[in-house]
Design a protein around this motif. Structure first.
Motif, PDB file in Angstrom:
ATOM      1  N   ARG A 136       0.832  -1.211   0.000  1.00 42.08           N
ATOM      2  CA  ARG A 136       0.000   0.000   0.000  1.00 42.08           C
ATOM      3  C   ARG A 136       0.864   1.257   0.000  1.00 42.08           C
ATOM      4  O   ARG A 136       1.872   1.343   0.701  1.00 42.08           O
ATOM      5  CB  ARG A 136      -0.904   0.020   1.235  1.00 42.08           C
ATOM      6  N   ALA A 137       0.462   2.247  -0.775  1.00 41.90           N
ATOM      7  CA  ALA A 137       1.187   3.512  -0.854  1.00 41.90           C
ATOM      8  C   ALA A 137       1.043   4.291   0.443  1.00 41.90           C
ATOM      9  O   ALA A 137      -0.023   4.318   1.060  1.00 41.90           O
ATOM     10  CB  ALA A 137       0.675   4.343  -2.027  1.00 41.90           C
ATOM     11  N   ARG A 138       2.117   4.949   0.865  1.00 41.93           N
ATOM     12  CA  ARG A 138       2.110   5.718   2.106  1.00 41.93           C
ATOM     13  C   ARG A 138       1.446   7.087   1.889  1.00 41.93           C
ATOM     14  O   ARG A 138       1.279   7.549   0.752  1.00 41.93           O
ATOM     15  CB  ARG A 138       3.539   5.895   2.626  1.00 41.93           C
ATOM     16  N   PRO A 139       1.091   7.769   2.985  1.00 47.86           N
ATOM     17  CA  PRO A 139       0.454   9.093   2.883  1.00 47.86           C
ATOM     18  C   PRO A 139       1.198  10.122   2.034  1.00 47.86           C
ATOM     19  O   PRO A 139       0.529  10.938   1.383  1.00 47.86           O
ATOM     20  CB  PRO A 139       0.370   9.528   4.354  1.00 47.86           C
ATOM     21  N   PRO A 140       2.540  10.160   2.011  1.00 49.14           N
ATOM     22  CA  PRO A 140       3.184  11.140   1.125  1.00 49.14           C
ATOM     23  C   PRO A 140       2.808  10.979  -0.346  1.00 49.14           C
ATOM     24  O   PRO A 140       2.959  11.930  -1.130  1.00 49.14           O
ATOM     25  CB  PRO A 140       4.682  10.876   1.341  1.00 49.14           C
ATOM     26  N   LEU A 141       2.300   9.810  -0.745  1.00 48.57           N
ATOM     27  CA  LEU A 141       1.878   9.577  -2.129  1.00 48.57           C
ATOM     28  C   LEU A 141       0.365   9.700  -2.285  1.00 48.57           C
ATOM     29  O   LEU A 141      -0.187   9.247  -3.299  1.00 48.57           O
ATOM     30  CB  LEU A 141       2.330   8.186  -2.588  1.00 48.57           C
ATOM     31  N   TYR A 142      -0.282  10.331  -1.312  1.00 45.50           N
ATOM     32  CA  TYR A 142      -1.747  10.414  -1.350  1.00 45.50           C
ATOM     33  C   TYR A 142      -2.252  11.149  -2.592  1.00 45.50           C
ATOM     34  O   TYR A 142      -3.222  10.716  -3.232  1.00 45.50           O
ATOM     35  CB  TYR A 142      -2.258  11.112  -0.094  1.00 45.50           C
ATOM     36  N   ASP A 143      -1.622  12.272  -2.956  1.00 46.95           N
ATOM     37  CA  ASP A 143      -2.077  13.050  -4.110  1.00 46.95           C
ATOM     38  C   ASP A 143      -1.997  12.252  -5.408  1.00 46.95           C
ATOM     39  O   ASP A 143      -2.771  12.492  -6.340  1.00 46.95           O
ATOM     40  CB  ASP A 143      -1.246  14.332  -4.244  1.00 46.95           C
ATOM     41  N   GLN A 144      -1.098  11.296  -5.471  1.00 47.83           N
ATOM     42  CA  GLN A 144      -0.916  10.506  -6.689  1.00 47.83           C
ATOM     43  C   GLN A 144      -1.733   9.220  -6.688  1.00 47.83           C
ATOM     44  O   GLN A 144      -2.280   8.828  -7.725  1.00 47.83           O
ATOM     45  CB  GLN A 144       0.576  10.178  -6.871  1.00 47.83           C
ATOM     46  N   TYR A 145      -1.821   8.552  -5.524  1.00 47.31           N
ATOM     47  CA  TYR A 145      -2.471   7.241  -5.471  1.00 47.31           C
ATOM     48  C   TYR A 145      -3.727   7.208  -4.600  1.00 47.31           C
ATOM     49  O   TYR A 145      -4.518   6.264  -4.716  1.00 47.31           O
ATOM     50  CB  TYR A 145      -1.485   6.193  -4.934  1.00 47.31           C
ATOM     51  N   GLY A 146      -3.918   8.192  -3.717  1.00 44.34           N
ATOM     52  CA  GLY A 146      -5.043   8.149  -2.799  1.00 44.34           C
ATOM     53  C   GLY A 146      -4.859   7.073  -1.745  1.00 44.34           C
ATOM     54  O   GLY A 146      -3.757   6.568  -1.526  1.00 44.34           O
ATOM     55  N   ILE A 147      -5.974   6.681  -1.108  1.00 46.81           N
ATOM     56  CA  ILE A 147      -5.882   5.653  -0.062  1.00 46.81           C
ATOM     57  C   ILE A 147      -5.987   4.247  -0.640  1.00 46.81           C
ATOM     58  O   ILE A 147      -5.848   3.264   0.090  1.00 46.81           O
ATOM     59  CB  ILE A 147      -6.967   5.853   1.010  1.00 46.81           C
ATOM     60  N   LEU A 148      -6.254   4.135  -1.911  1.00 44.20           N
ATOM     61  CA  LEU A 148      -6.417   2.822  -2.550  1.00 44.20           C
ATOM     62  C   LEU A 148      -5.260   2.493  -3.490  1.00 44.20           C
ATOM     63  O   LEU A 148      -5.428   1.727  -4.437  1.00 44.20           O
ATOM     64  CB  LEU A 148      -7.748   2.778  -3.320  1.00 44.20           C
ATOM     65  N   GLY A 149      -4.102   3.053  -3.207  1.00 42.15           N
ATOM     66  CA  GLY A 149      -2.940   2.758  -4.047  1.00 42.15           C
ATOM     67  C   GLY A 149      -2.207   1.521  -3.565  1.00 42.15           C
ATOM     68  O   GLY A 149      -1.581   1.526  -2.504  1.00 42.15           O
ATOM     69  N   PHE A 150      -2.285   0.448  -4.333  1.00 47.50           N
ATOM     70  CA  PHE A 150      -1.649  -0.817  -3.953  1.00 47.50           C
ATOM     71  C   PHE A 150      -0.770  -1.319  -5.092  1.00 47.50           C
ATOM     72  O   PHE A 150      -1.215  -1.385  -6.239  1.00 47.50           O
ATOM     73  CB  PHE A 150      -2.702  -1.882  -3.617  1.00 47.50           C
ATOM     74  N   GLN A 151       0.461  -1.687  -4.753  1.00 46.74           N
ATOM     75  CA  GLN A 151       1.380  -2.309  -5.699  1.00 46.74           C
ATOM     76  C   GLN A 151       2.087  -3.460  -4.977  1.00 46.74           C
ATOM     77  O   GLN A 151       3.196  -3.292  -4.458  1.00 46.74           O
ATOM     78  CB  GLN A 151       2.384  -1.305  -6.252  1.00 46.74           C
ATOM     79  N   PRO A 152       1.442  -4.611  -4.918  1.00 42.98           N
ATOM     80  CA  PRO A 152       1.982  -5.749  -4.158  1.00 42.98           C
ATOM     81  C   PRO A 152       3.374  -6.173  -4.630  1.00 42.98           C
ATOM     82  O   PRO A 152       3.681  -6.115  -5.821  1.00 42.98           O
ATOM     83  CB  PRO A 152       0.950  -6.853  -4.393  1.00 42.98           C
ATOM     84  N   PHE A 153       4.191  -6.570  -3.668  1.00 40.30           N
ATOM     85  CA  PHE A 153       5.521  -7.145  -3.894  1.00 40.30           C
ATOM     86  C   PHE A 153       6.449  -6.189  -4.647  1.00 40.30           C
ATOM     87  O   PHE A 153       7.371  -6.630  -5.323  1.00 40.30           O
ATOM     88  CB  PHE A 153       5.414  -8.471  -4.674  1.00 40.30           C
ATOM     89  N   ARG A 154       6.226  -4.904  -4.501  1.00 38.79           N
ATOM     90  CA  ARG A 154       7.112  -3.941  -5.157  1.00 38.79           C
ATOM     91  C   ARG A 154       8.441  -3.799  -4.406  1.00 38.79           C
ATOM     92  O   ARG A 154       9.469  -3.543  -5.009  1.00 38.79           O
ATOM     93  CB  ARG A 154       6.417  -2.586  -5.267  1.00 38.79           C
ATOM     94  N   GLY A 155       8.404  -3.924  -3.081  1.00 41.96           N
ATOM     95  CA  GLY A 155       9.628  -3.851  -2.293  1.00 41.96           C
ATOM     96  C   GLY A 155      10.154  -2.447  -2.120  1.00 41.96           C
ATOM     97  O   GLY A 155      11.357  -2.250  -1.920  1.00 41.96           O
ATOM     98  N   ASP A 156       9.292  -1.445  -2.185  1.00 44.78           N
ATOM     99  CA  ASP A 156       9.681  -0.051  -2.031  1.00 44.78           C
ATOM    100  C   ASP A 156       9.137   0.471  -0.711  1.00 44.78           C
ATOM    101  O   ASP A 156       7.984   0.206  -0.352  1.00 44.78           O
ATOM    102  CB  ASP A 156       9.118   0.768  -3.203  1.00 44.78           C
ATOM    103  N   PHE A 157       9.949   1.225   0.036  1.00 47.00           N
ATOM    104  CA  PHE A 157       9.536   1.761   1.334  1.00 47.00           C
ATOM    105  C   PHE A 157       8.248   2.560   1.217  1.00 47.00           C
ATOM    106  O   PHE A 157       7.388   2.501   2.103  1.00 47.00           O
ATOM    107  CB  PHE A 157      10.638   2.647   1.907  1.00 47.00           C
TER     108      PHE A 157
END
Length: 273
Positions: A136-157
């Protein structure tokens, strides 16, 4: 009897402990706890994530600085280091007690450390895998992904928001302490909630991330307590089926035994006088 116990291997002793206590197990409200936790997380996800996630950006810099200073208590390294320090200090103090007290205090202390350490390690392994798998995308990426931003197994902080690992570690630690020291249960729960909230304040997690982390950590600590209870380690089974700390019983028994031996040794001396 003591010679037979010495001849048994550790795993045989554990098996024997479990066999003796197998008829004292009670059903616990696992389903109720799970449904309650899931409902709280869903409620936080759809009701609180957006407003609180946005409000965290406008908080006082001083409050954010304080939250940033205390939030690292939830790191696994910090928790394990604190456990090691407490273990060393209590072990040093226990050496100054009488041999009877020292024996039972040391054994119980080792069991306590094993319980808290196993709870923390298990929580860390499970929560970090879930974070990586969910993505799930963190709050700093809210403007880009919102609360439903999911990219499973991406391995990014930036895509490891749900559930919060710090909150899970905190939930595990303070749930374990609440079970070990029931008198201070409300204090430990309050501290755990505030430390979890610090992840929202510094803007790295949504409320649902924190709620899920706290619930997961507390659940794992409780499950490990039940496991230890099954083997008669640290906990005993209460009338309601919940684990109860054995410390008071052990210390009271050892103290009474020590007094009885002391009385037997003093009686002959009293008669001679």
């Amino acid at each position: 009897m003591s010679s037979i116990r010495r001849q048994l291997r550790p795993w045989q002793r554990l098996a024997r402990r479990y066999h003796v206590r197998r008829h004292h197990h009670s059903r616990l409200p696992w389903l109720g706890y799970t449904l309650t936790a899931i409902n709280i997380v869903i409620l936080a996800f759809f009701v609180f994530d957006i407003p609180l996630g946005q409000a965290a950006k406008n908080l006082s810099p001083r409050l954010i600085a304080v939250a940033g200073a205390v939030t690292d208590i939830g790191r696994l390294v910090s928790i394990l280091s604190a456990i090691a320090v407490v273990f060393a200090v209590v072990l040093f103090v226990a050496r100054r007690r009488s041999p009877t007290h020292r024996r039972y205090r040391t054994a119980y202390l080792i069991q306590m450390v094993a319980y808290v350490g196993l709870s923390a390690l298990s929580t860390s392994i499970i929560v970090n895998f879930l974070k990586y798998a969910i993505g799930r995308a963190r709050p700093p990426l809210y403007d880009q992904y919102g609360i439903l931003g999911f990219q499973p197994f991406r391995g990014d902080f930036l895509f490891e928001s749900f559930p919060s690992a710090h909150s899970a570690n905190v939930g595990s630690l303070f749930a374990a302490l609440a079970l070990l020291f029931p008198r201070f249960r409300l204090l430990f729960v309050s501290i755990g909630l505030w430390l979890g909230a610090s992840r929202i304040i510094i803007g790295v997690h949504y409320p649902s991330d924190v709620a899920a982390g706290l619930a997961l950590g507390a659940w794992i600590a409780f499950a490990v307590a039940i496991l230890f209870c099954r083997f008669g380690l640290v906990f005993s089974t209460g009338q309601d089926g919940w684990p109860r700390p054995r410390l008071n019983h052990r210390l009271r028994w050892s103290s009474d035994r020590h007094k009885s031996f002391k009385k037997l040794w003093q009686e002959p001396a009293t008669r001679n006088h």
